[in-house]
Scaffold this motif. Sequence first.
Motif, PDB file in Angstrom:
ATOM      1  N   HIS A  56      63.475  56.559  35.507  1.00 17.44           N
ATOM      2  CA  HIS A  56      63.068  56.619  36.905  1.00 17.44           C
ATOM      3  C   HIS A  56      62.674  58.064  37.226  1.00 17.44           C
ATOM      4  CE1 HIS A  56      63.441  56.652  41.318  1.00 17.44           C
ATOM      5  NE2 HIS A  56      63.178  55.346  41.241  1.00 17.44           N
ATOM      6  N   SER A  89      59.374  51.207  34.442  1.00 15.41           N
ATOM      7  CA  SER A  89      59.741  52.584  34.769  1.00 15.41           C
ATOM      8  C   SER A  89      61.126  52.937  34.258  1.00 15.41           C
ATOM      9  CB  SER A  89      59.699  52.789  36.284  1.00 15.41           C
ATOM     10  OG  SER A  89      60.682  51.976  36.887  1.00 15.41           O
ATOM     11  N   SER A  91      63.713  51.239  34.772  1.00 13.26           N
ATOM     12  CA  SER A  91      64.680  50.708  35.727  1.00 13.26           C
ATOM     13  C   SER A  91      64.087  49.440  36.311  1.00 13.26           C
ATOM     14  CB  SER A  91      64.973  51.734  36.830  1.00 13.26           C
ATOM     15  OG  SER A  91      63.795  52.020  37.554  1.00 13.26           O
ATOM     16  N   ASP A  92      64.681  48.942  37.369  1.00  9.46           N
ATOM     17  CA  ASP A  92      64.188  47.717  37.990  1.00  9.46           C
ATOM     18  C   ASP A  92      62.958  48.058  38.820  1.00  9.46           C
ATOM     19  OD1 ASP A  92      63.891  45.197  38.964  1.00  9.46           O
ATOM     20  OD2 ASP A  92      65.449  45.398  40.510  1.00  9.46           O
ATOM     21  N   GLY A  93      61.835  48.205  38.173  1.00 14.21           N
ATOM     22  CA  GLY A  93      60.617  48.560  38.874  1.00 14.21           C
ATOM     23  C   GLY A  93      59.463  48.714  37.908  1.00 14.21           C
ATOM     24  N   TYR A 122      56.689  50.906  42.144  1.00 19.76           N
ATOM     25  CA  TYR A 122      57.231  49.804  42.933  1.00 19.76           C
ATOM     26  C   TYR A 122      58.643  49.489  42.448  1.00 19.76           C
ATOM     27  CZ  TYR A 122      52.871  48.689  45.288  1.00 19.76           C
ATOM     28  OH  TYR A 122      51.759  48.740  46.091  1.00 19.76           O
ATOM     29  N   LYS A 123      59.539  49.204  43.378  1.00 14.77           N
ATOM     30  CA  LYS A 123      60.926  48.847  43.072  1.00 14.77           C
ATOM     31  C   LYS A 123      61.093  47.338  43.200  1.00 14.77           C
ATOM     32  CE  LYS A 123      65.706  49.828  44.387  1.00 14.77           C
ATOM     33  NZ  LYS A 123      66.594  50.578  45.314  1.00 14.77           N
ATOM     34  N   GLY A 124      61.750  46.752  42.178  1.00 11.25           N
ATOM     35  CA  GLY A 124      61.932  45.307  42.174  1.00 11.25           C
ATOM     36  C   GLY A 124      60.954  44.650  41.234  1.00 11.25           C
ATOM     37  N   ALA A 129      58.216  43.048  44.957  1.00 14.92           N
ATOM     38  CA  ALA A 129      58.511  44.469  44.802  1.00 14.92           C
ATOM     39  C   ALA A 129      58.117  45.252  46.050  1.00 14.92           C
ATOM     40  CB  ALA A 129      57.782  45.026  43.582  1.00 14.92           C
ATOM     41  N   THR A 132      57.392  52.442  46.637  1.00 13.66           N
ATOM     42  CA  THR A 132      58.178  53.648  46.901  1.00 13.66           C
ATOM     43  C   THR A 132      57.240  54.803  47.216  1.00 13.66           C
ATOM     44  OG1 THR A 132      58.224  54.500  44.630  1.00 13.66           O
ATOM     45  CG2 THR A 132      59.849  52.791  45.208  1.00 13.66           C
TER      46      THR A 132
END
Length: 599
Positions: A56, A89, A91-93, A122-124, A129, A132
């Motif tokens: 991230h 990324s 992570s969750d995104g 983008y997150k999710g 998503a 950000t």
Amino acid sequence: MKKFNFIRDGETCELPPGFRFQPTDEEIVFQYLARKIFSCPLPASVIPEFDVFAFHPSSLPGDSDRDRYFFTNRELNIRNVMNRSSRGSGSDGFWKVTGSDKRIVCSKRMPIVGIRRTLVLYKGKHPCAVRTDWFMHVYCIALSGNAGCIIHHKRHSQSGMIQVGKWVLCHVFMKKRSVRDLDDEVCSINGRLQQSYDHLLTAEMSDADSCSSSSDSDSSVLSEILPDGRIIIVGGRAQFNYEFYPGNSKSIRLNFLRETKDGYENNLYPFLHLLPDGNLFIFANKRSIVFDYNQDRVVREFPPIPGGDSRNYPSSGSSVLLPIDENTIPVTPEVMICGGASHNAFQLASKGTFLRASKTCGRLRITHDDQANWKMEKMPMARVMSDMLLLPTGDVIIINGAGSGSAGWEAARNPVTTPHIYKPNRTHKRFLIMTASPRPRMYHSSALLLTDGRVLVGGSNPHIYYNFTGVDFPTDLSLESFSPPYLSRQYDPLRPKILKIHGAVSYNKTFSVTFGVAELVEAGAVSVRIMAAPFNTHSFSMNQRMVVLRGIEVSCVASEIYKLGALGPSTLQIAPPGYYILFIVHADVPSSGMWVQIR
């Protein structure tokens, strides 16, 4: 993870003094990414190798509040990114491409181009998503004529385009702005840059002088503050005109600028001086005029400066308007121009021949008769690209520059590190040779006067980009100060100290200055002077002027305390409204200055 501004081999990177890493797209592509790909030395080792897409952005090395740059060779995933598909990324995104790709070309027409692609994090998970505020520019290099990138010299099946090398450069940053706003801004900037580039290319090829607005001219201009508070802006590459700010942005043709352009230009950054009668002195190449900008007419032209050398960019000399003394009637302005180079010095320097710079100075008293002629003198050393500054004593310091070549990228040799002080009121031995600096100050160096009487000197970058290693004259971002002889401790008993300024300094109005001095020589040895704050570029300090105000009397207030009465400047033409540094000078020893506003 520990945060660093820059890392190298897992450790904090020591940067050159004063280094600020704020590269342009062209610098990123051609000075860092291209050098990385072709295994050439980098200008500075400030970009680490890192797997950007595995983390991230908040977890990447460096300060997350600042822009960060990384080389990455994540081959498979970068291919996906450059093909406009999403990317994890760490992570969750995921990163998602936004906006249009930007094509980056080199002004030297290198056979490669850069491509910049903008991504937003983008997150999710798709399709729920949330965007950000994290953005990333991904840069890659392709062969000229291609519009995209692939990996490892493989040909793209759809476009036939070839990328050079496996590395890409990632610029990660946080921006509080919507994707739509960012896209609009990117498109707008790209459009303005392309418009500017197209104009400059057209101007170079056609040499047209259409009366266009300032947004169409390049930066090779100088300006001067006028008595009414406006600024007159003169010249520019292939811009043979002038205009006013504030104003209607309409340029007015000035044929003198066209006439003074030779085959190597030598008329850029023309010297401008506002004269006491309100007219403008303009010097370009070898010629000079008095110009009435209110009536758009040349009042008179002077003989060319002798010697045959050119004095303006790229054969850059420098110029000052010598002090205007209101105690002398009538007030007769005098211009001094020093240094320069042969008219073809820049062309020969590009071929490896560096001609000796000019060693001469010329002084011109601007009288109302036809007797005005240049009086020539020789400096102790030849100079090109020097800076000329007025000192509080009325003397002139000549500092910085080179002994051969011209201004421009890589165009000079033999740095002149020895300042000279010129005393205009002496009848002989006017030049004093000062102590040399250990640092060359070449192209894009600068100098200015400080309120304590020192001269601040800074910069030097004769390269297209910052280049700190492997060159004769590395980029120098340091500052140093030069102390003229009047700051020597032996003059402390004669040095006045301003205690208070009584009343406003205004036109033809009386005011007084209380000052202290240990050993007053005589009342006649005291004077009050104001110096406008100049702005400097390319060996010329615009708006530089000194006015010696009319003194009334000096009276003793207490032991070693005195009061000097004086009159403010007589006209707006003598001293346009604005901020000035006020000095008291006693027996050629100045006080520290104080800022005053004249209005």
